[in-house]
Write an enzyme that holds these catalytic residues in place. Structure first.
Site, PDB file in Angstrom:
ATOM      1  N   SER A  22       0.825  -1.209   0.000  1.00 54.24           N
ATOM      2  CA  SER A  22       0.000   0.000   0.000  1.00 54.24           C
ATOM      3  C   SER A  22       0.859   1.259   0.000  1.00 54.24           C
ATOM      4  O   SER A  22       0.345   2.366   0.106  1.00 54.24           O
ATOM      5  CB  SER A  22      -0.925   0.002   1.229  1.00 54.24           C
ATOM      6  OG  SER A  22      -0.173  -0.181   2.417  1.00 54.24           O
ATOM      7  N   HIS A 155     -40.046  23.913  -9.303  1.00 53.05           N
ATOM      8  CA  HIS A 155     -40.161  23.130 -10.543  1.00 53.05           C
ATOM      9  C   HIS A 155     -39.418  23.805 -11.701  1.00 53.05           C
ATOM     10  O   HIS A 155     -39.768  23.606 -12.859  1.00 53.05           O
ATOM     11  CB  HIS A 155     -41.625  22.913 -10.951  1.00 53.05           C
ATOM     12  CG  HIS A 155     -42.504  22.461  -9.825  1.00 53.05           C
ATOM     13  ND1 HIS A 155     -42.721  21.144  -9.519  1.00 53.05           N
ATOM     14  CD2 HIS A 155     -43.192  23.181  -8.894  1.00 53.05           C
ATOM     15  CE1 HIS A 155     -43.527  21.056  -8.474  1.00 53.05           C
ATOM     16  NE2 HIS A 155     -43.817  22.279  -8.068  1.00 53.05           N
ATOM     17  N   SER A 276     -14.205  27.007 -26.456  1.00 52.98           N
ATOM     18  CA  SER A 276     -14.374  25.770 -27.218  1.00 52.98           C
ATOM     19  C   SER A 276     -13.301  25.725 -28.293  1.00 52.98           C
ATOM     20  O   SER A 276     -12.921  26.755 -28.852  1.00 52.98           O
ATOM     21  CB  SER A 276     -15.765  25.768 -27.860  1.00 52.98           C
ATOM     22  OG  SER A 276     -15.768  24.938 -29.013  1.00 52.98           O
ATOM     23  N   LYS A 282     -17.961  30.454 -27.909  1.00 53.06           N
ATOM     24  CA  LYS A 282     -18.328  29.811 -26.648  1.00 53.06           C
ATOM     25  C   LYS A 282     -17.556  30.311 -25.433  1.00 53.06           C
ATOM     26  O   LYS A 282     -16.374  30.576 -25.502  1.00 53.06           O
ATOM     27  CB  LYS A 282     -18.110  28.289 -26.750  1.00 53.06           C
ATOM     28  CG  LYS A 282     -19.080  27.564 -27.647  1.00 53.06           C
ATOM     29  CD  LYS A 282     -20.523  27.652 -27.180  1.00 53.06           C
ATOM     30  CE  LYS A 282     -20.792  26.763 -25.995  1.00 53.06           C
ATOM     31  NZ  LYS A 282     -20.809  25.346 -26.335  1.00 53.06           N
ATOM     32  N   GLU A 289     -19.289  22.864 -14.013  1.00 54.74           N
ATOM     33  CA  GLU A 289     -19.663  21.525 -14.491  1.00 54.74           C
ATOM     34  C   GLU A 289     -18.792  20.437 -13.861  1.00 54.74           C
ATOM     35  O   GLU A 289     -19.269  19.370 -13.486  1.00 54.74           O
ATOM     36  CB  GLU A 289     -19.546  21.459 -16.014  1.00 54.74           C
ATOM     37  CG  GLU A 289     -20.612  22.288 -16.714  1.00 54.74           C
ATOM     38  CD  GLU A 289     -20.335  22.381 -18.208  1.00 54.74           C
ATOM     39  OE1 GLU A 289     -20.606  21.412 -18.913  1.00 54.74           O
ATOM     40  OE2 GLU A 289     -19.834  23.430 -18.651  1.00 54.74           O
TER      41      GLU A 289
HETATM   42  N1  ARG Z   1      -1.199  -1.356   5.289  1.00 53.05           N
HETATM   43  C1  ARG Z   1      -2.114  -1.881   6.244  1.00 53.05           C
HETATM   44  C2  ARG Z   1      -3.476  -1.182   6.108  1.00 53.05           C
HETATM   45  O1  ARG Z   1      -3.516  -0.172   5.524  1.00 53.05           O
HETATM   46  C3  ARG Z   1      -1.603  -1.665   7.625  1.00 53.05           C
HETATM   47  C4  ARG Z   1      -2.104  -2.631   8.622  1.00 53.05           C
HETATM   48  C5  ARG Z   1      -1.556  -3.973   8.322  1.00 53.05           C
HETATM   49  N2  ARG Z   1      -1.901  -4.931   9.316  1.00 53.05           N
HETATM   50  C6  ARG Z   1      -1.829  -6.232   9.097  1.00 53.05           C
HETATM   51  N3  ARG Z   1      -2.171  -6.985  10.071  1.00 53.05           N
HETATM   52  N4  ARG Z   1      -1.471  -6.733   7.944  1.00 53.05           N
HETATM   53  O2  ARG Z   1      -4.484  -1.661   6.549  1.00 53.05           O
END
Ligand code: ARG
Length: 458
Positions: A22, A155, A276, A282, A289
């Site tokens: 992550s 409306h 545009s 335009k 938007e």
């Molecule tokens: N990267 C993990 C998360 O975002 C951290 C916690 C990981 N814990 C574990 N028991 N693998 O959730």
């Protein structure tokens, strides 16, 4: 070598490293992770759980790592999985065995719960400040256009005359509630989970209150399972943000309509509109938007979070790593929308003549003429019927009610007298609605005063 490698006879497959990691999105929590670790290390030293001098070295080195990250001289590794293990690994690489003492009495499960809470607390404050700036711009617009009469709609049909100020102050109320919702969400985010361990707390005599105080939390979580496994504060925040985006999308929609040739109520500043590539004439309201469109994206983040969390057994599950991209996206999106939206409305030109003409054209004073008859003793239902016929006559003869001669008026009701002309003017229709919350100048001024008071309490 993995920080958790002891139990494994084989190394992780490269595809699993990539899949599991992550770091590409949780690295943004580096500061929270380091500050959390510093508070944890300080507490471990103070409680005699690790030697005081080790605690000091850990704290000092973590600060150096923080400075290096901010300088851009640290590279995170995918196979160290996440921000927590990346930083711990760097710490250990710098101070060896002493660094290995940091994770005493802690799990990544309570660590990540801490980091997200800290991160979101800052984001809530930032977004709240952006909403306050928006509110200030709204008040400025309202104060500048107290006498600008426009049609109010139901409306999307012209209904009754109001003022542009009154219309603006309606949005003030919506964003005020958004601010209050964020403040409420902050309270539930402001709870410190460290000490929950992996799920069952810890046998070390940690001083959880000290950590909470060091990190500026109001209290500590009261159940270790809950401390590591809930993300309701993130769901709540994305729900608050979705509601704010819903409000912004309605405001955007009106600006899009108002800046069309058909309405012509506002003209966006050149700096906040676009052209545009094919049609030279335009001038498009792209900002409004995009804000309208991004509301959908934030709703999507809310749905993603709710669905990730749905049915998860206690306590931590890896599914929960999926919380981050959704909540970060919601936060980033709102933070992108608010400042540009605020500048767009602060610079738009209000075309008061067109608003007035539109208010004149749509029989917006019809209710007031019915009320005029009621004041002359006619029951409201009869008055409604009489004015309905009057409107039909006007439509058939291409007139507005104000243009009718006294003779014409008399054909509808003998009760109508000369005073009708002043009684049904748009100005009178507005000023007569001086009920609290109404569009009359004095009512709008009172609501502007209250609005300013509210902002000053924040
Ligand atoms: N990267 C993990 C998360 O975002 C951290 C916690 C990981 N814990 C574990 N028991 N693998 O959730």
């Amino acid at each position: 070598m993995k920080l958790w490698g002891g139990r494994f006879a084989k190394s992780t497959d490269k595809s699993v490293d990539d899949f599991n990691s992550s770091i590409s999105f949780d690295s943004r929590m580096y500061k929270q992770d380091i500050l959390g670790s510093i508070a944890h290390a300080k507490m471990l030293g103070k409680c005699g759980i690790i030697p005081e001098k080790d605690s000091e070295l850990i704290q000092k080195t973590l600060l150096e790592i923080l400075a290096d990250i901010e300088k851009g001289s640290v590279e995170f590794e995918v196979d160290a999985e996440d921000i927590h293990m990346n930083i711990e690994k760097i710490l250990i690489s710098r101070i060896g065995d002493v660094g290995k003492r940091l994770h005493t009495g802690r799990s990544r499960n309570d660590q990540v719960a801490l980091d997200i809470r800290m991160y979101l607390k800052d984001e809530i404050t930032e977004i709240k400040n952006m909403l306050i700036s928006l509110e200030k711009s709204i008040i400025e617009l309202a104060e500048k256009h107290l006498d600008v009469i426009m049609p109010g709609y139901t409306h999307l049909q012209r209904a009754q005359p109001i003022t542009f100020s009154h219309h603006m102050m309606a949005y003030f109320q919506m964003f005020k509630r958004d601010i209050e919702r964020l403040e409420d969400c902050y309270k539930r985010t402001n709870v410190m989970p460290l000490g929950s361990g992996a799920l069952a707390g810890t046998t070390y005599p940690l001083d959880r209150h000290m950590v909470a105080q060091e990190l500026g939390f109001a209290s500590i979580t009261e159940n270790s399972l809950d401390g590591v496994s809930d993300r309701d504060f993130a769901v709540e925040l994305s729900s608050c943000l979705s509601i704010a985006m819903m409000h912004l999308s309605r405001f955007s929609e009106e600006i899009i309509l108002w800046s069309s040739h058909e309405f012509g109520f506002v003209e966006l500043d050149d700096a906040y509109s676009t052209g545009s590539s094919i049609m030279p004439q335009k001038k498009n309201p792209d900002v409004a938007e995009l804000v309208r469109g991004k509301a959908g994206r934030v709703y999507g983040d809310l749905m993603a979070l709710l669905t990730v969390m749905k049915s998860l057994p206690l306590a931590y599950n890896k599914d929960m790593q999926e919380d981050k991209e959704a909540i970060f996206d919601a936060v980033d999106t709102v933070k992108m929308c608010l400042p540009v939206f605020t500048k767009m409305i602060a610079t738009m030109r209000i075309r008061r003549e067109n608003m007035y003409k539109a208010a004149q054209g749509g029989f917006t004073n019809a209710t007031d003429i019915a009320d005029y008859l009621v004041k002359k003793g006619i029951p409201f239902r009869d008055a409604h019927e009489i004015i309905g016929k009057m409107v039909l006559y006007c439509i058939q003869n291409s007139k507005v009610i104000d243009d009718l001669t006294m003779d014409e008026f008399k054909t509808f009701s003998a009760a109508i007298e000369e005073d009708v002309y002043t009684e049904i003017s748009l100005e009178k229709c507005v000023s007569g609605r001086n009920i609290p919350g109404g569009p009359a100048k004095e009512s709008v001024l009172a609501s502007i005063e209250n609005g300013k008071k509210f902002i000053n309490t924040l």
